[in-house]
Design a protein around this motif. Structure first.
Motif, mmCIF file in Angstrom:
data_model
loop_
_atom_site.group_PDB
_atom_site.id
_atom_site.type_symbol
_atom_site.label_atom_id
_atom_site.label_comp_id
_atom_site.label_asym_id
_atom_site.label_seq_id
_atom_site.Cartn_x
_atom_site.Cartn_y
_atom_site.Cartn_z
ATOM 1 N N LEU A 31 0.397 -10.087 1.533
ATOM 2 C CA LEU A 31 1.758 -9.643 1.271
ATOM 3 C C LEU A 31 2.131 -8.567 2.289
ATOM 4 O O LEU A 31 1.357 -7.632 2.500
ATOM 5 C CB LEU A 31 1.873 -9.073 -0.144
ATOM 6 C CG LEU A 31 1.200 -9.865 -1.277
ATOM 7 C CD1 LEU A 31 1.339 -9.116 -2.597
ATOM 8 C CD2 LEU A 31 1.776 -11.263 -1.375
ATOM 9 N N PHE A 32 3.309 -8.687 2.878
ATOM 10 C CA PHE A 32 3.675 -7.702 3.893
ATOM 11 C C PHE A 32 5.166 -7.770 4.195
ATOM 12 O O PHE A 32 5.848 -8.771 3.927
ATOM 13 C CB PHE A 32 2.882 -7.932 5.181
ATOM 14 C CG PHE A 32 3.141 -9.263 5.829
ATOM 15 C CD1 PHE A 32 4.023 -9.376 6.895
ATOM 16 C CD2 PHE A 32 2.503 -10.413 5.372
ATOM 17 C CE1 PHE A 32 4.270 -10.599 7.493
ATOM 18 C CE2 PHE A 32 2.739 -11.648 5.960
ATOM 19 C CZ PHE A 32 3.629 -11.741 7.028
ATOM 20 N N GLN A 33 5.648 -6.700 4.781
ATOM 21 C CA GLN A 33 6.971 -6.677 5.389
ATOM 22 C C GLN A 33 6.794 -6.936 6.887
ATOM 23 O O GLN A 33 5.884 -6.392 7.515
ATOM 24 C CB GLN A 33 7.657 -5.325 5.169
ATOM 25 C CG GLN A 33 8.203 -5.125 3.773
ATOM 26 C CD GLN A 33 9.395 -6.029 3.481
ATOM 27 O OE1 GLN A 33 9.938 -6.679 4.368
ATOM 28 N NE2 GLN A 33 9.802 -6.072 2.221
ATOM 29 N N PRO A 34 7.646 -7.774 7.478
ATOM 30 C CA PRO A 34 7.509 -8.064 8.909
ATOM 31 C C PRO A 34 7.500 -6.819 9.788
ATOM 32 O O PRO A 34 6.936 -6.839 10.884
ATOM 33 C CB PRO A 34 8.733 -8.941 9.199
ATOM 34 C CG PRO A 34 9.046 -9.580 7.894
ATOM 35 C CD PRO A 34 8.707 -8.560 6.834
ATOM 36 N N SER A 35 8.089 -5.728 9.312
ATOM 37 C CA SER A 35 8.116 -4.500 10.107
ATOM 38 C C SER A 35 6.726 -3.976 10.416
ATOM 39 O O SER A 35 6.542 -3.218 11.373
ATOM 40 C CB SER A 35 8.928 -3.423 9.371
ATOM 41 O OG SER A 35 8.358 -3.139 8.107
ATOM 42 N N GLU A 73 0.801 -1.217 0.000
ATOM 43 C CA GLU A 73 0.000 0.000 0.000
ATOM 44 C C GLU A 73 0.840 1.277 0.000
ATOM 45 O O GLU A 73 0.630 2.160 -0.834
ATOM 46 C CB GLU A 73 -0.931 0.014 1.219
ATOM 47 C CG GLU A 73 -1.775 1.268 1.291
ATOM 48 C CD GLU A 73 -2.711 1.278 2.476
ATOM 49 O OE1 GLU A 73 -3.697 0.528 2.427
ATOM 50 O OE2 GLU A 73 -2.478 2.025 3.436
ATOM 51 N N SER A 74 1.766 1.389 0.923
ATOM 52 C CA SER A 74 2.566 2.612 1.029
ATOM 53 C C SER A 74 3.791 2.344 1.872
ATOM 54 O O SER A 74 3.905 1.303 2.527
ATOM 55 C CB SER A 74 1.740 3.742 1.639
ATOM 56 O OG SER A 74 1.390 3.427 2.982
ATOM 57 N N ARG A 75 4.700 3.305 1.906
ATOM 58 C CA ARG A 75 5.927 3.131 2.676
ATOM 59 C C ARG A 75 5.657 3.052 4.174
ATOM 60 O O ARG A 75 6.416 2.433 4.921
ATOM 61 C CB ARG A 75 6.892 4.289 2.383
ATOM 62 C CG ARG A 75 7.404 4.292 0.957
ATOM 63 C CD ARG A 75 8.319 5.465 0.684
ATOM 64 N NE ARG A 75 9.551 5.383 1.472
ATOM 65 C CZ ARG A 75 10.522 6.287 1.416
ATOM 66 N NH1 ARG A 75 10.393 7.347 0.627
ATOM 67 N NH2 ARG A 75 11.607 6.151 2.150
ATOM 68 N N ASP A 76 4.571 3.675 4.632
ATOM 69 C CA ASP A 76 4.264 3.628 6.061
ATOM 70 C C ASP A 76 3.254 2.529 6.403
ATOM 71 O O ASP A 76 2.884 2.364 7.566
ATOM 72 C CB ASP A 76 3.764 4.984 6.563
ATOM 73 C CG ASP A 76 2.510 5.440 5.839
ATOM 74 O OD1 ASP A 76 2.276 4.966 4.715
ATOM 75 O OD2 ASP A 76 1.782 6.269 6.401
ATOM 76 N N PHE A 77 2.819 1.774 5.396
ATOM 77 C CA PHE A 77 1.991 0.579 5.665
ATOM 78 C C PHE A 77 2.288 -0.445 4.568
ATOM 79 O O PHE A 77 1.607 -0.513 3.554
ATOM 80 C CB PHE A 77 0.511 0.928 5.698
ATOM 81 C CG PHE A 77 -0.359 -0.191 6.239
ATOM 82 C CD1 PHE A 77 -0.112 -0.719 7.504
ATOM 83 C CD2 PHE A 77 -1.406 -0.699 5.502
ATOM 84 C CE1 PHE A 77 -0.893 -1.747 8.009
ATOM 85 C CE2 PHE A 77 -2.206 -1.725 6.005
ATOM 86 C CZ PHE A 77 -1.948 -2.242 7.264
#
Length: 303
Positions: free
Chosen positions: A91-95, A13-17
């Motif tokens: 889909l995601f980054q663990p962060s 979605e975005s750099r902050d999510f």
């Protein structure tokens, strides 16, 4: 041919999510060519069958399979001539879940996608039983709905539902490790399965749903599932579905000014004529009359 690499900016979605969730379909005789991505992919097979190539090995996929794809690992999908493939992708980054993951690690060893940084990488796969598949679909549909609609607080709810999902998968995996059946008590298992079906209907009332499709997801014959559903709910499957849709239609009639054909569609009825007849038979009046009387009653109570 150069292999495709999907970047965070391409899909998330975005750099902050750094998150994305959606179902997708692969038709018969079609393929998703070899590719990799910067993010983690949690994949779930909702319907159909196919082949997945990952780390140089080919795996047959079937309904109920759930697995994890590491970042920067090439993989591909192929579907044969007999059945298409419907999958859910998270889909995601663990962060995205840094705080939540730390809390879960404190709970002890979980054989789930939560442990996203073990030595030598990670490898997660579980084949869900029919009753477990219903819970999985319920959790995934809630995540996808929040991601699509994006109401106030949706990111918080997505994180909450993701934790629910990971804990659920951890428990499923733990049952396999201990060689336990998903439900040791048959009656309790039946009751939970029917509750999950009802919860799924109440969340997905606007989608096509058939007795055949739901009974297959429960791993039962139509006749057996139909009898079980009526025994636990007191209603036939179709009547339960339409009853949920009628309640939705009532709210739409009371709170909006859409035309009846639009309300029928929003509530999950694909035929406005059938909606009008079913509404009148169950409520005791036509939809238009119901709207007028509810509006008149509301006006009187405001005076």
């Amino acid at each position: 041919m150069k292999m495709i690499v999907c970047r965070n900016s391409d899909m998330l979605e975005s750099r902050d999510f750094l998150f994305y969730a959606s179902p997708y379909a692969i038709a018969r005789n079609q393929a998703v060519e070899k590719h990799a991505h910067e993010f983690v992919e949690l994949a779930y097979v909702a319907e159909g069958e196919g082949e997945h190539e990952y780390r140089g090995r080919k795996h047959l996929l079937k309904e109920g399979d759930c697995f994890l794809i590491e970042p920067n690992e090439a993989h591909s999908y192929r579907v044969g001539p007999h059945a298409g493939l419907v999958m859910y992708n998270v889909l995601f980054q663990p962060s995205v879940l840094n705080v939540e993951l730390e809390a879960l690690r404190d709970e002890g060893p979980f054989d789930t996608p939560m442990l996203l940084d073990p030595p030598g990488g990670f490898d997660f796969f579980v084949a869900l039983e029919p009753a477990e598949r219903l819970e999985m679909m319920y959790l995934l549909d809630r995540i996808v709905a929040e991601f699509n609609v994006k109401k106030l607080g949706y990111r918080i709810l997505i994180k909450t539902h993701l934790i629910d999902l990971f804990v659920f998968l951890g428990r499923c995996s733990d049952r396999r490790r201990q060689r336990l059946q998903p439900f040791e008590d048959a009656q309790a298992g039946e009751e939970k399965m029917i509750r999950q079906v009802c919860a799924w209907i109440e969340t997905n009332y606007d989608k096509p749903m058939t007795l055949e499709r739901i009974s297959r997801r429960c791993g039962m014959r139509k006749s057996a599932f139909s009898a079980l559903f009526k025994r636990h709910t007191g209603k036939a499957f179709a009547d339960y579905c339409n009853g949920v849709r009628i309640q939705v239609a009532k709210q739409l009639l009371e709170n909006g000014d859409d035309k009846l054909i639009q309300i029928a569609s929003q509530a999950g009825f694909d035929n406005c004529g059938f909606f009008n007849k079913y509404f009148a038979r169950t409520v005791g009046m036509a939809p238009g009359q119901y709207r007028r009387e509810r509006r008149a009653g509301s006006l009187r109570s405001d005076k």
